[in-house]
Design a protein around this motif. Structure first.
Motif, mmCIF file in Angstrom:
data_model
loop_
_atom_site.group_PDB
_atom_site.id
_atom_site.type_symbol
_atom_site.label_atom_id
_atom_site.label_comp_id
_atom_site.label_asym_id
_atom_site.label_seq_id
_atom_site.Cartn_x
_atom_site.Cartn_y
_atom_site.Cartn_z
ATOM 1 N N SER A 5 0.827 -1.203 0.000
ATOM 2 C CA SER A 5 0.000 0.000 0.000
ATOM 3 C C SER A 5 0.865 1.257 0.000
ATOM 4 O O SER A 5 0.547 2.234 -0.669
ATOM 5 N N VAL A 6 1.981 1.247 0.723
ATOM 6 C CA VAL A 6 2.886 2.399 0.719
ATOM 7 C C VAL A 6 3.547 2.530 -0.654
ATOM 8 O O VAL A 6 3.705 3.633 -1.183
ATOM 9 N N ASP A 7 3.906 1.403 -1.243
ATOM 10 C CA ASP A 7 4.584 1.412 -2.540
ATOM 11 C C ASP A 7 3.659 1.908 -3.649
ATOM 12 O O ASP A 7 4.092 2.661 -4.523
ATOM 13 N N LEU A 8 2.393 1.498 -3.625
ATOM 14 C CA LEU A 8 1.457 1.906 -4.670
ATOM 15 C C LEU A 8 1.115 3.390 -4.587
ATOM 16 O O LEU A 8 0.902 4.036 -5.595
ATOM 17 N N GLY A 9 1.025 3.903 -3.393
ATOM 18 C CA GLY A 9 0.721 5.323 -3.233
ATOM 19 C C GLY A 9 -0.773 5.573 -3.094
ATOM 20 O O GLY A 9 -1.602 4.661 -3.182
ATOM 21 N N GLN A 10 -1.114 6.828 -2.905
ATOM 22 C CA GLN A 10 -2.479 7.207 -2.562
ATOM 23 C C GLN A 10 -3.479 6.903 -3.675
ATOM 24 O O GLN A 10 -4.543 6.337 -3.422
ATOM 25 N N ASP A 11 -3.153 7.234 -4.908
ATOM 26 C CA ASP A 11 -4.125 7.102 -5.990
ATOM 27 C C ASP A 11 -4.307 5.660 -6.450
ATOM 28 O O ASP A 11 -5.426 5.238 -6.750
ATOM 29 N N ARG A 12 -3.227 4.912 -6.519
ATOM 30 C CA ARG A 12 -3.325 3.551 -7.055
ATOM 31 C C ARG A 12 -3.794 2.535 -6.026
ATOM 32 O O ARG A 12 -4.151 1.418 -6.393
ATOM 33 N N ILE A 13 -3.824 2.882 -4.724
ATOM 34 C CA ILE A 13 -4.227 1.922 -3.695
ATOM 35 C C ILE A 13 -5.750 1.907 -3.495
ATOM 36 O O ILE A 13 -6.313 0.911 -3.043
ATOM 37 N N LYS A 14 -6.423 3.000 -3.856
ATOM 38 C CA LYS A 14 -7.858 3.128 -3.575
ATOM 39 C C LYS A 14 -8.717 1.986 -4.115
ATOM 40 O O LYS A 14 -9.591 1.506 -3.417
ATOM 41 N N PRO A 15 -8.503 1.494 -5.352
ATOM 42 C CA PRO A 15 -9.348 0.372 -5.816
ATOM 43 C C PRO A 15 -9.141 -0.922 -5.014
ATOM 44 O O PRO A 15 -10.041 -1.750 -4.925
ATOM 45 N N TYR A 16 -7.968 -1.065 -4.433
ATOM 46 C CA TYR A 16 -7.652 -2.304 -3.701
ATOM 47 C C TYR A 16 -7.907 -2.190 -2.205
ATOM 48 O O TYR A 16 -7.658 -3.139 -1.458
ATOM 49 N N LEU A 17 -8.379 -1.054 -1.765
ATOM 50 C CA LEU A 17 -8.538 -0.802 -0.329
ATOM 51 C C LEU A 17 -9.458 -1.811 0.362
ATOM 52 O O LEU A 17 -9.090 -2.349 1.416
ATOM 53 N N PRO A 18 -10.645 -2.129 -0.185
ATOM 54 C CA PRO A 18 -11.489 -3.138 0.496
ATOM 55 C C PRO A 18 -10.826 -4.513 0.594
ATOM 56 O O PRO A 18 -10.960 -5.203 1.605
ATOM 57 N N THR A 19 -10.073 -4.878 -0.448
ATOM 58 C CA THR A 19 -9.387 -6.171 -0.441
ATOM 59 C C THR A 19 -8.309 -6.207 0.640
ATOM 60 O O THR A 19 -8.125 -7.233 1.300
ATOM 61 N N ILE A 20 -7.628 -5.100 0.826
ATOM 62 C CA ILE A 20 -6.576 -5.030 1.835
ATOM 63 C C ILE A 20 -7.175 -4.985 3.239
ATOM 64 O O ILE A 20 -6.658 -5.591 4.181
ATOM 65 N N LEU A 21 -8.301 -4.278 3.370
ATOM 66 C CA LEU A 21 -8.903 -4.102 4.693
ATOM 67 C C LEU A 21 -9.610 -5.349 5.222
ATOM 68 O O LEU A 21 -9.764 -5.492 6.431
#
Length: 139
Positions: free
Chosen positions: A9-25
Motif C-alpha cells: 500500500s505504501v509502494d502503490l501510493g495514494q491514488d493507485r491503492i484506492k481500488p484495492y482498499l477493500p481487499t486489503i482491509l
C-alpha cells in the motif's frame, strides 16, 4: 502477510491503492474483530498499525467508505451463516441434535475444568473415554 499488505500500500501510493482498499482491509478487519482464545496480540497490534497507516495514506473519507463496506460485508456473511444454521436445524434435526449434544458435553467439561482450577483439592468426576472400545470390531 500484514506487513506485505502495508508495504504494497505504501509502494502503490495514494491514488493507485484506492481500488484495492477493500481487499486489503478485509483480513485486517477480520483480525481486529476476532475473539478466539489463542489470539496473538502482536498480530492485532500490527493490523491496527497498518489500518492507521492506510488512514493517513488515503485520507479519512476514502478509508471510512472502504472500511464501512468491509464491515457491512462481514456482517452480511455472519447473518447468512446464522440463517443457514437455523435452516439446517429445521431441515436436518439429527445433525442439529448431535451439535447440541456436543455443545452440552463441552460445556460440562469446561465447568469441570473451572471447578478444578478454583478448588485444586476437589476433583470433578470425569467420564471414562470409550474411544478404544468404540473402535474395536465386534463380531
Amino acid at each position: 502477510i500484514f506487513k506485505f499488505l502495508g508495504a504494497i500500500s505504501v509502494d502503490l501510493g495514494q491514488d493507485r491503492i484506492k481500488p484495492y482498499l477493500p481487499t486489503i482491509l478485509t483480513p485486517l478487519y477480520r483480525e481486529l474483530n476476532s475473539n478466539y482464545a489463542e489470539q496473538d496480540p502482536t498480530l492485532k497490534n500490527l493490523s491496527q498499525e497498518i489500518i492507521e497507516l492506510l488512514k493517513k495514506l488515503v485520507g479519512l473519507e476514502a478509508f471510512s467508505l472502504a472500511f464501512s463496506s468491509v464491515q457491512k460485508q462481514a456482517n452480511q456473511k455472519r447473518a447468512m451463516r446464522k440463517k443457514q444454521r437455523a435452516l439446517q436445524t429445521v431441515a436436518n434435526p439429527d445433525i442439529a441434535a448431535r451439535r447440541k449434544l456436543k455443545r452440552h458435553k463441552n460445556k460440562a467439561e469446561t465447568r469441570k475444568r473451572k471447578i478444578e482450577s478454583l478448588r485444586p483439592m476437589h476433583k470433578a468426576k470425569r467420564h471414562k473415554s470409550h474411544a478404544l472400545k468404540d473402535l474395536a470390531m465386534v463380531e
